[in-house]
Design a protein around this motif. Sequence first.
Motif, PDB file in Angstrom:
ATOM      1  N   PRO A  39       1.155  -6.056  -5.362  1.00 34.29           N
ATOM      2  CA  PRO A  39      -0.090  -5.283  -5.347  1.00 34.29           C
ATOM      3  C   PRO A  39      -0.530  -4.766  -3.980  1.00 34.29           C
ATOM      4  N   HIS A  40      -0.541  -5.622  -2.959  1.00 34.84           N
ATOM      5  CA  HIS A  40      -1.040  -5.149  -1.671  1.00 34.84           C
ATOM      6  C   HIS A  40      -0.138  -4.064  -1.086  1.00 34.84           C
ATOM      7  N   ARG A  41       1.167  -4.162  -1.310  1.00 32.93           N
ATOM      8  CA  ARG A  41       2.084  -3.121  -0.800  1.00 32.93           C
ATOM      9  C   ARG A  41       1.857  -1.789  -1.487  1.00 32.93           C
ATOM     10  N   GLU A  42       1.690  -1.834  -2.817  1.00 36.16           N
ATOM     11  CA  GLU A  42       1.442  -0.603  -3.574  1.00 36.16           C
ATOM     12  C   GLU A  42       0.147   0.071  -3.127  1.00 36.16           C
ATOM     13  N   ILE A  43      -0.881  -0.733  -2.932  1.00 40.98           N
ATOM     14  CA  ILE A  43      -2.175  -0.185  -2.519  1.00 40.98           C
ATOM     15  C   ILE A  43      -2.076   0.410  -1.124  1.00 40.98           C
ATOM     16  N   LEU A  44      -1.422  -0.299  -0.205  1.00 43.07           N
ATOM     17  CA  LEU A  44      -1.277   0.218   1.159  1.00 43.07           C
ATOM     18  C   LEU A  44      -0.459   1.514   1.181  1.00 43.07           C
ATOM     19  N   GLU A  45       0.593   1.581   0.383  1.00 44.84           N
ATOM     20  CA  GLU A  45       1.386   2.808   0.297  1.00 44.84           C
ATOM     21  C   GLU A  45       0.540   3.968  -0.230  1.00 44.84           C
ATOM     22  N   TYR A  46      -0.248   3.705  -1.267  1.00 45.32           N
ATOM     23  CA  TYR A  46      -1.104   4.746  -1.831  1.00 45.32           C
ATOM     24  C   TYR A  46      -2.135   5.229  -0.816  1.00 45.32           C
ATOM     25  N   GLY A  58      -4.440 -17.043  -2.588  1.00 51.25           N
ATOM     26  CA  GLY A  58      -4.448 -16.059  -1.518  1.00 51.25           C
ATOM     27  C   GLY A  58      -5.292 -14.881  -1.957  1.00 51.25           C
ATOM     28  N   SER A  59      -5.292 -13.843  -1.190  1.00 54.21           N
ATOM     29  CA  SER A  59      -6.153 -12.729  -1.515  1.00 54.21           C
ATOM     30  C   SER A  59      -5.448 -11.409  -1.263  1.00 54.21           C
ATOM     31  N   VAL A  60      -5.311 -10.622  -2.321  1.00 54.71           N
ATOM     32  CA  VAL A  60      -4.751  -9.274  -2.164  1.00 54.71           C
ATOM     33  C   VAL A  60      -5.650  -8.477  -1.222  1.00 54.71           C
ATOM     34  N   ALA A  61      -6.960  -8.608  -1.413  1.00 51.38           N
ATOM     35  CA  ALA A  61      -7.903  -7.885  -0.554  1.00 51.38           C
ATOM     36  C   ALA A  61      -7.724  -8.303   0.905  1.00 51.38           C
ATOM     37  N   HIS A  87      -5.847  -7.108   6.385  1.00 56.45           N
ATOM     38  CA  HIS A  87      -5.063  -7.558   7.544  1.00 56.45           C
ATOM     39  C   HIS A  87      -3.950  -6.570   7.897  1.00 56.45           C
ATOM     40  N   MET A  88      -3.324  -5.988   6.891  1.00 57.09           N
ATOM     41  CA  MET A  88      -2.136  -5.165   7.118  1.00 57.09           C
ATOM     42  C   MET A  88      -2.410  -3.671   7.244  1.00 57.09           C
ATOM     43  N   SER A  89      -3.586  -3.232   6.835  1.00 58.73           N
ATOM     44  CA  SER A  89      -3.888  -1.804   6.845  1.00 58.73           C
ATOM     45  C   SER A  89      -4.126  -1.281   8.256  1.00 58.73           C
ATOM     46  N   GLU A  90      -3.659  -0.077   8.485  1.00 61.59           N
ATOM     47  CA  GLU A  90      -3.937   0.597   9.757  1.00 61.59           C
ATOM     48  C   GLU A  90      -5.200   1.441   9.651  1.00 61.59           C
ATOM     49  N   ARG A  91      -5.795   1.454   8.473  1.00 67.79           N
ATOM     50  CA  ARG A  91      -7.011   2.227   8.220  1.00 67.79           C
ATOM     51  C   ARG A  91      -8.168   1.284   7.933  1.00 67.79           C
ATOM     52  N   PRO A  92      -9.398   1.777   8.013  1.00 71.53           N
ATOM     53  CA  PRO A  92     -10.549   0.909   7.715  1.00 71.53           C
ATOM     54  C   PRO A  92     -10.542   0.431   6.263  1.00 71.53           C
TER      55      PRO A  92
END
Length: 62
Positions: A6-13, A38-41, A46-51
């Motif tokens: 999930p977190h990878r898909e969201i970050l890619e989108y 753990g937390s997808v959010a 943590h991993m996003s380069e955007r706000p």
Amino acid sequence: MRHCIPHREILEYVDEADIGLAVVESKNRSGEYGRMLGSVAGRIAHMSERPVTIVKTSVEGE
């Protein structure tokens, strides 16, 4: 059915759609259950380069 991380898909989108601010929900789980999963959010933040803004919500029945 599509299987993903999930977190990878969201970050890619977020990157592909050039999203300026991602707003994600995080269930406010109690105790060990919340720590175990753990937390997808949290990973997105943590991993996003955007706000990223995390909106906490309660889980009914806990």
